[in-house]
Design a protein around this motif. Structure first.
Motif, mmCIF file in Angstrom:
data_model
loop_
_atom_site.group_PDB
_atom_site.id
_atom_site.type_symbol
_atom_site.label_atom_id
_atom_site.label_comp_id
_atom_site.label_asym_id
_atom_site.label_seq_id
_atom_site.Cartn_x
_atom_site.Cartn_y
_atom_site.Cartn_z
ATOM 1 N N ASP A 88 48.054 8.789 20.454
ATOM 2 C CA ASP A 88 49.036 8.096 19.680
ATOM 3 C C ASP A 88 48.745 7.941 18.210
ATOM 4 N N GLY A 89 47.556 7.793 17.972
ATOM 5 C CA GLY A 89 47.315 7.798 16.398
ATOM 6 C C GLY A 89 47.748 9.176 15.764
ATOM 7 N N VAL A 90 47.319 10.058 16.366
ATOM 8 C CA VAL A 90 48.012 11.558 16.042
ATOM 9 C C VAL A 90 49.271 11.797 15.745
ATOM 10 N N THR A 91 49.946 11.602 17.080
ATOM 11 C CA THR A 91 51.367 11.615 16.774
ATOM 12 C C THR A 91 52.214 10.566 15.886
ATOM 13 N N SER A 92 51.806 9.285 15.970
ATOM 14 C CA SER A 92 52.446 8.445 15.178
ATOM 15 C C SER A 92 52.110 8.987 13.461
ATOM 16 N N THR A 93 51.008 9.456 13.186
ATOM 17 C CA THR A 93 50.413 10.003 11.843
ATOM 18 C C THR A 93 51.465 11.024 11.658
ATOM 19 N N ALA A 94 51.611 12.048 12.350
ATOM 20 C CA ALA A 94 52.291 13.239 12.160
ATOM 21 C C ALA A 94 53.775 12.623 11.919
ATOM 22 N N MET A 95 54.308 11.682 12.595
ATOM 23 C CA MET A 95 55.493 11.342 12.361
ATOM 24 C C MET A 95 55.921 10.538 11.119
ATOM 25 N N MET A 96 55.077 9.753 10.641
ATOM 26 C CA MET A 96 54.975 8.811 9.395
ATOM 27 C C MET A 96 54.844 10.031 8.292
ATOM 28 N N VAL A 97 54.057 10.806 8.264
ATOM 29 C CA VAL A 97 53.552 11.712 7.221
ATOM 30 C C VAL A 97 55.050 12.731 6.902
ATOM 31 N N ASP A 98 55.532 13.363 8.138
ATOM 32 C CA ASP A 98 56.657 13.950 8.115
ATOM 33 C C ASP A 98 57.862 13.381 7.451
ATOM 34 N N LEU A 99 58.189 12.375 8.155
ATOM 35 C CA LEU A 99 59.278 11.637 7.720
ATOM 36 C C LEU A 99 59.494 11.051 6.197
ATOM 37 N N LEU A 100 58.042 10.523 5.733
ATOM 38 C CA LEU A 100 57.959 10.240 4.310
ATOM 39 C C LEU A 100 57.972 11.179 3.319
ATOM 40 N N ARG A 101 57.627 12.618 3.643
ATOM 41 C CA ARG A 101 57.567 13.753 2.679
ATOM 42 C C ARG A 101 58.839 14.136 2.576
ATOM 43 N N ALA A 102 59.474 14.248 3.889
ATOM 44 C CA ALA A 102 61.104 14.574 3.756
ATOM 45 C C ALA A 102 61.809 13.834 2.908
ATOM 46 N N ALA A 103 61.477 12.347 2.729
ATOM 47 C CA ALA A 103 62.268 11.392 2.049
ATOM 48 C C ALA A 103 61.660 11.728 0.488
ATOM 49 N N GLY A 104 60.612 12.504 0.261
ATOM 50 C CA GLY A 104 60.417 12.728 -1.040
ATOM 51 C C GLY A 104 58.988 12.196 -1.770
ATOM 52 N N CYS A 105 58.471 11.272 -0.691
ATOM 53 C CA CYS A 105 56.931 10.665 -1.215
ATOM 54 C C CYS A 105 56.076 11.802 -1.093
ATOM 55 N N VAL A 106 54.967 11.520 -1.863
ATOM 56 C CA VAL A 106 53.540 12.146 -2.030
ATOM 57 C C VAL A 106 52.832 11.498 -1.014
ATOM 58 N N VAL A 107 52.493 12.213 -0.018
ATOM 59 C CA VAL A 107 51.841 11.682 1.153
ATOM 60 C C VAL A 107 50.480 12.302 1.538
ATOM 61 N N ASP A 108 49.272 11.518 1.343
ATOM 62 C CA ASP A 108 48.147 12.288 1.978
ATOM 63 C C ASP A 108 47.863 11.440 3.256
ATOM 64 N N TYR A 109 47.120 11.743 4.526
ATOM 65 C CA TYR A 109 46.847 11.381 5.369
ATOM 66 C C TYR A 109 45.265 11.249 5.659
ATOM 67 N N ILE A 110 44.633 10.396 6.515
ATOM 68 C CA ILE A 110 43.302 10.333 6.734
ATOM 69 C C ILE A 110 43.207 10.186 8.213
ATOM 70 N N SER A 111 42.905 10.951 8.925
ATOM 71 C CA SER A 111 42.322 10.780 10.365
ATOM 72 C C SER A 111 40.622 10.733 10.407
ATOM 73 N N PRO A 112 40.332 9.367 10.811
ATOM 74 C CA PRO A 112 38.801 9.147 10.686
ATOM 75 C C PRO A 112 38.101 9.884 11.707
ATOM 76 N N HIS A 113 36.752 10.000 11.459
ATOM 77 C CA HIS A 113 35.824 10.759 12.215
ATOM 78 C C HIS A 113 35.175 9.865 13.025
ATOM 79 N N ARG A 114 35.326 9.960 14.501
ATOM 80 C CA ARG A 114 34.914 8.957 15.345
ATOM 81 C C ARG A 114 33.459 8.510 15.039
ATOM 82 N N PHE A 115 32.301 9.420 14.855
ATOM 83 C CA PHE A 115 30.949 9.178 14.602
ATOM 84 C C PHE A 115 30.888 8.685 13.342
#
Length: 293
Positions: A88-115
């Protein structure tokens, strides 16, 4: 000898089933089956059988959340998206990053390391985010239990706008984010009450047309998030999953196609079972092994 089977039979509700059948032009048998599936109103019956969904009320804090997001999009602001490492985190991150980049924002993302990071925000990542001076931090599928970390970010970078999208249980004292989208803050009868984070991303964009961002091309990811997070497949959730499966069956995105090939799934016939036991585990695996990025 084997023991005899014990059947649990739904109560026969002939009159109510006939009333539903008359209202939605179906057989009384279908009316009874709808009652067996806890469909409790004519409106719900229409939604269950048809492709349309007409009940889209705003969530608590949605107007403020989208107002802040609209300013960020208008200014093409640098944004950090921080998503959980499960499906759910991976899919929601992909959605938000994709939609905001398409809107012209500069977007970085962090997927935390479990350990190294554990679940949710942590102080090391907060320092990293503060140092890079983003205009905003958006957390996905986490953040609702990170009051201490959010206080720390506000102390280090007070101008950073903090937006949370999370569906997990809310603590008694909410973090001091600028806006929080969490269906648990809504009435339990709200159609979005049981949505996961990926579906919430679709929901808020879909019901905020003034932002001019159409999430429809990401219904496949919303469906995967819902199924992999084992959310109840009723009402609006069922609509999302139905639409998402249709999207995959008609035109799977390359990433999903590769996952289908790996799991030996025919995308043209993909089912909730295929996602729950084939696609979902493959999206969860990297986050369980280490770095999901």
């Amino acid at each position: 000898m084997s023991s005899p089977s014990i059947w649990q039979v739904f109560p026969d509700q002939t009159k109510l089933a006939s009333k539903i059948a008359d209202a939605i032009k179906c057989s009384s048998l279908v009316g009874q089956l709808l009652l067996n599936r806890n469909v409790s109103s004519i409106n719900e019956a229409h939604h269950f059988l048809n492709d349309d969904w007409t009940d889209w009320p705003e969530l608590p804090n949605q107007a403020k959340f989208m107002g802040l997001l609209k300013k960020l999009v208008s200014n093409k602001s640098p944004i950090c998206v921080y998503g959980d490492y499960d499906a759910d985190g991976v899919t929601s991150t992909a959605m938000m990053v994709d939609l905001l980049r398409a809107a012209g924002c500069v977007v970085d993302y962090i997927s935390p390391h479990r350990f190294n990071d554990g679940y949710g925000l942590n102080m090391n990542r907060i320092n990293e985010i503060a140092t890079k001076k983003y205009a905003a931090l958006i957390t996905l599928d986490c953040g609702i239990s990170n009051a201490k970390e959010i206080d720390a970010l506000k102390a280090h970078a007070p101008d950073t706008i903090i937006l949370i999208i999370d569906h997990h249980k809310c603590p008694k004292i909410l973090p001091k984010a600028d806006a929080i989208i969490n269906p648990q803050l809504a009435d339990s009868n709200h159609p979005a009450f049981h949505l996961c984070s990926a579906a919430l991303v679709d929901y808020i964009f879909r019901t905020s047309p003034e932002l001019n961002i159409d999430p429809s091309s990401h219904l496949d990811l919303a469906a995967i998030g819902l199924i992999a997070d084992v959310m109840p497949l009723t009402k609006l959730n069922r609509w999302y999953v139905k639409k998402g499966l249709e999207a995959i069956q008609s035109s799977p995105r390359p990433t999903i196609l590769e996952l289908c090939i790996s799991a030996r799934i025919n995308p043209k016939e993909i089912s909730t079972h295929d996602i729950g036991f084939g696609i979902g585990p493959r999206l969860n695996a990297p986050g369980r092994l280490g770095d999901p990025k």
